[in-house]
Design a protein around this motif. Structure first.
Motif, short mmCIF file in Angstrom:
data_model
loop_
_atom_site.label_atom_id
_atom_site.label_comp_id
_atom_site.label_asym_id
_atom_site.label_seq_id
_atom_site.Cartn_x
_atom_site.Cartn_y
_atom_site.Cartn_z
N UNK A 1 0.81 -1.22 0.00
CA UNK A 1 0.00 0.00 0.00
C UNK A 1 0.84 1.26 0.00
N UNK A 2 1.93 1.26 0.77
CA UNK A 2 2.79 2.44 0.81
C UNK A 2 3.47 2.67 -0.54
N UNK A 3 3.81 1.60 -1.27
CA UNK A 3 4.39 1.74 -2.60
C UNK A 3 3.38 2.37 -3.56
N UNK A 4 2.14 1.92 -3.47
CA UNK A 4 1.08 2.45 -4.34
C UNK A 4 0.80 3.90 -3.99
N UNK A 5 0.80 4.23 -2.72
CA UNK A 5 0.60 5.62 -2.29
C UNK A 5 1.68 6.52 -2.88
N UNK A 6 2.92 6.05 -2.87
CA UNK A 6 4.01 6.83 -3.45
C UNK A 6 3.83 6.96 -4.97
N UNK A 7 3.38 5.90 -5.64
CA UNK A 7 3.10 5.98 -7.07
C UNK A 7 2.09 7.07 -7.38
N UNK A 8 1.17 7.27 -6.45
CA UNK A 8 0.14 8.30 -6.61
C UNK A 8 0.63 9.68 -6.16
N UNK A 9 1.95 9.75 -5.88
CA UNK A 9 2.56 11.00 -5.41
C UNK A 9 1.89 11.51 -4.13
N UNK A 10 1.43 10.55 -3.30
CA UNK A 10 0.85 10.84 -1.98
C UNK A 10 -0.39 11.74 -2.06
N UNK A 11 -1.05 11.74 -3.21
CA UNK A 11 -2.19 12.63 -3.44
C UNK A 11 -3.26 12.57 -2.35
N UNK A 12 -3.65 11.37 -1.83
CA UNK A 12 -4.71 11.35 -0.80
C UNK A 12 -4.33 12.09 0.48
N UNK A 13 -3.02 12.26 0.73
CA UNK A 13 -2.60 12.89 1.99
C UNK A 13 -2.07 14.30 1.82
N UNK A 14 -2.09 14.80 0.60
CA UNK A 14 -1.55 16.16 0.34
C UNK A 14 -2.32 17.21 1.15
N UNK A 15 -1.55 18.09 1.79
CA UNK A 15 -2.14 19.17 2.56
C UNK A 15 -2.70 18.76 3.91
N UNK A 16 -2.44 17.53 4.33
CA UNK A 16 -3.01 17.03 5.59
C UNK A 16 -1.95 16.87 6.67
N UNK A 17 -2.39 17.14 7.91
CA UNK A 17 -1.59 16.78 9.08
C UNK A 17 -1.93 15.34 9.43
N UNK A 18 -0.92 14.48 9.41
CA UNK A 18 -1.14 13.04 9.45
C UNK A 18 -0.62 12.43 10.75
N UNK A 19 -1.41 11.53 11.31
CA UNK A 19 -0.96 10.66 12.38
C UNK A 19 -0.75 9.28 11.81
N UNK A 20 0.33 8.60 12.19
CA UNK A 20 0.67 7.30 11.62
C UNK A 20 0.75 6.24 12.71
N UNK A 21 -0.07 5.18 12.57
CA UNK A 21 0.02 4.02 13.45
C UNK A 21 0.94 3.02 12.77
N UNK A 22 2.07 2.73 13.38
CA UNK A 22 3.05 1.88 12.71
C UNK A 22 4.00 1.25 13.70
N UNK A 23 4.89 0.43 13.20
CA UNK A 23 6.01 -0.11 13.97
C UNK A 23 7.11 -0.49 12.99
N UNK A 24 8.06 -1.29 13.41
CA UNK A 24 9.19 -1.62 12.56
C UNK A 24 8.80 -2.39 11.31
N UNK A 25 7.63 -3.01 11.31
CA UNK A 25 7.18 -3.76 10.14
C UNK A 25 6.55 -2.87 9.08
N UNK A 26 6.30 -1.62 9.42
CA UNK A 26 5.71 -0.68 8.47
C UNK A 26 6.78 -0.12 7.55
N UNK A 27 7.04 -0.84 6.47
CA UNK A 27 8.08 -0.45 5.51
C UNK A 27 7.54 -0.64 4.10
N UNK A 28 8.23 -0.04 3.10
CA UNK A 28 7.85 -0.28 1.72
C UNK A 28 8.47 -1.59 1.23
#
Length: 430
Positions: free
Chosen positions: A31-58
């Motif tokens: 999903x993170x690879x696809x988001x980058x392919x989309x140039x992060x368009x869904x998150x542009x202009x947003x203040x983002x909180x991220x739920x993640x850990x060491x497994x959250x990688x591309x």
């Protein structure tokens, strides 16, 4: 000197070319690879909180937290950590403290401590929450519980929730075990899905949001993978496995977790946790490992072999399981629990405290598992008991699946046969 310069230039070009071509080595874009392919368009202009850990990688192992922190037009404001912490090193069940992240410098808010659900204060000034954590495909693993509670918090706050989807390491075809009885709902059995659900986190998020698993549905957006099919177990993806927690060290550990993790809360059991063989091993005082291994092997389950072993001075078994075995692994876990309870002296069940037994029931989804302790049954007869509720679940589940169910067209699925070992030996704990 000139030769040295040429070698340096060649090395630089080789590394650059390797980085350019490296996505080709993976069959799956996350999903993170696809988001980058989309140039992060869904998150542009947003203040983002991220739920993640060491497994959250591309797909190339780069942390999602760093990727979003550097993404143009995206403001990564804070991080949230599930059980085991942002680096996945905290022991199961231990509280996770809030702290400063060493990679990003951002504050990490704990979702496994005083609260397991983001509070309004934690979400203050955020425009959305993003979830990117690798799950293992088994209901009792708590990352999905964290996701669903965070979705509920976003529903209450009226902010969007994004799931960056990732593979189910058990594949998307294995669906096994009982559903959760409402009176036994807990953080290790938070949503009414089978013990092994065969879904990705994105698919579960859609189901939870639409089926009333949470009291306040959220504005949900799933960023799906590319290249993943339901027949794929982890090895088929071409992705590198990162331990999701201290006791899930290898890509095939989730397979063994399904079988022996079921009884992990009971007293006096040695499961190999803390070693690379976590959940492949099972031993306890008074257990006849040779007899148990013989009973398991006599059922002739394709791709399953039990080997008598001496483990930390205790008699027990080592399991060898092909991830694509057609055997019902949850039923195998119940069968083993039943036989260990009858064969071991004293029984792990009766040695356990009330708290340990209750956790055992919560993991299973009810206290009905006790009935298996009173009768000697086969894996097949145990699995039959779940047929009706699984049939209903599968009918609902199909409405939320994002990926094809067809099997590989270019690879024949082969169930490998392990060589039988008769001698009792001490495994190497490296």
């Amino acid at each position: 000197m000139q030769r040295s310069a040429l070698l340096s230039l060649f090395s630089l070009c080789f590394v650059s070319l390797t980085n350019l071509l490296s996505p080709l080595y993976s069959k799956v874009l996350l999903g993170i690879d696809v988001l980058r392919e989309e140039n992060f368009a869904p998150l542009k202009g947003k203040r983002v909180g991220l739920i993640t850990n060491q497994s959250g990688v591309d797909s190339q192992g780069r942390p999602t937290s760093i990727i979003l922190q550097k993404a143009p037009g995206v403001k990564l404001a804070r991080l949230f950590a599930p059980e085991h912490g942002i680096e996945g090193k905290i022991k199961a069940g231990d509280d996770v403290p809030s702290h400063k992240d060493r990679l990003t410098g951002l504050k990490v808010y704990s979702l496994y401590g005083d609260t397991k659900k983001p509070t309004p204060q934690m979400l203050k000034d955020l425009d959305c929450l993003v979830f990117d954590i690798q799950d293992i495909g088994c209901r009792s693993y708590t990352f999905v519980s964290t996701m669903v509670l965070a979705m509920e918090a976003c529903g209450e706050a009226g902010i969007p929730f994004y799931v960056l989807d990732r593979p189910n390491p058990l594949g998307g075809l294995r669906v096994e075990g009982p559903l959760v009885h409402p009176s036994w709902k807990s953080f290790v059995s938070f949503i009414p899905v089978p013990y092994v659900h065969g879904m990705t986190v994105g698919e579960i998020a859609q189901m939870a949001n639409e089926r009333g698993f949470i009291s306040h549905p959220c504005p949900l957006h799933v960023i799906p993978m590319k290249g993943w099919s339901r027949w794929m177990t982890w090895k088929d993806t071409g992705l590198h496995w990162i331990p999701t927690s201290p006791n899930i060290p290898r890509e095939d550990t989730p397979v063994y977790y399904v079988v022996t993790g079921l009884i992990g809360s009971l007293a006096g059991l040695e499961l190999g946790t803390g070693t690379p063989e976590a959940f492949r091993l099972l031993a306890t005082r008074g257990l006849d490992g040779y007899r148990l291994a013989s009973e398991i092997n006599s059922m002739n389950l394709a791709g399953v072999l039990a080997i008598p072993r001496i483990i930390s001075g205790l008699y027990g078994i080592e399991l060898q399981i092909d991830p694509k075995t057609p055997a019902n692994l949850t039923a195998l876990g119940v069968f083993i629990a039943s036989r260990v309870n009858k064969m071991a002296n004293p029984s792990p069940y009766w040695r356990s405290s009330l708290t340990q037994r209750n956790l055992f029931f919560k993991v299973y989804g009810s206290s009905l598992i006790r009935t298996e302790f009173n009768s000697y049954t086969s894996v097949q007869s145990i699995a039959k008991k779940w047929n009706n509720e699984l049939s209903s679940f599968l009918s609902i589940r199909k409405n939320y699946l994002l990926y094809p169910s067809i099997e590989s067209t270019d690879e024949k699925i082969i169930i490998r046969k392990a060589k039988k070992v008769k001698a009792l030996t001490e495994p190497t704990m490296d």
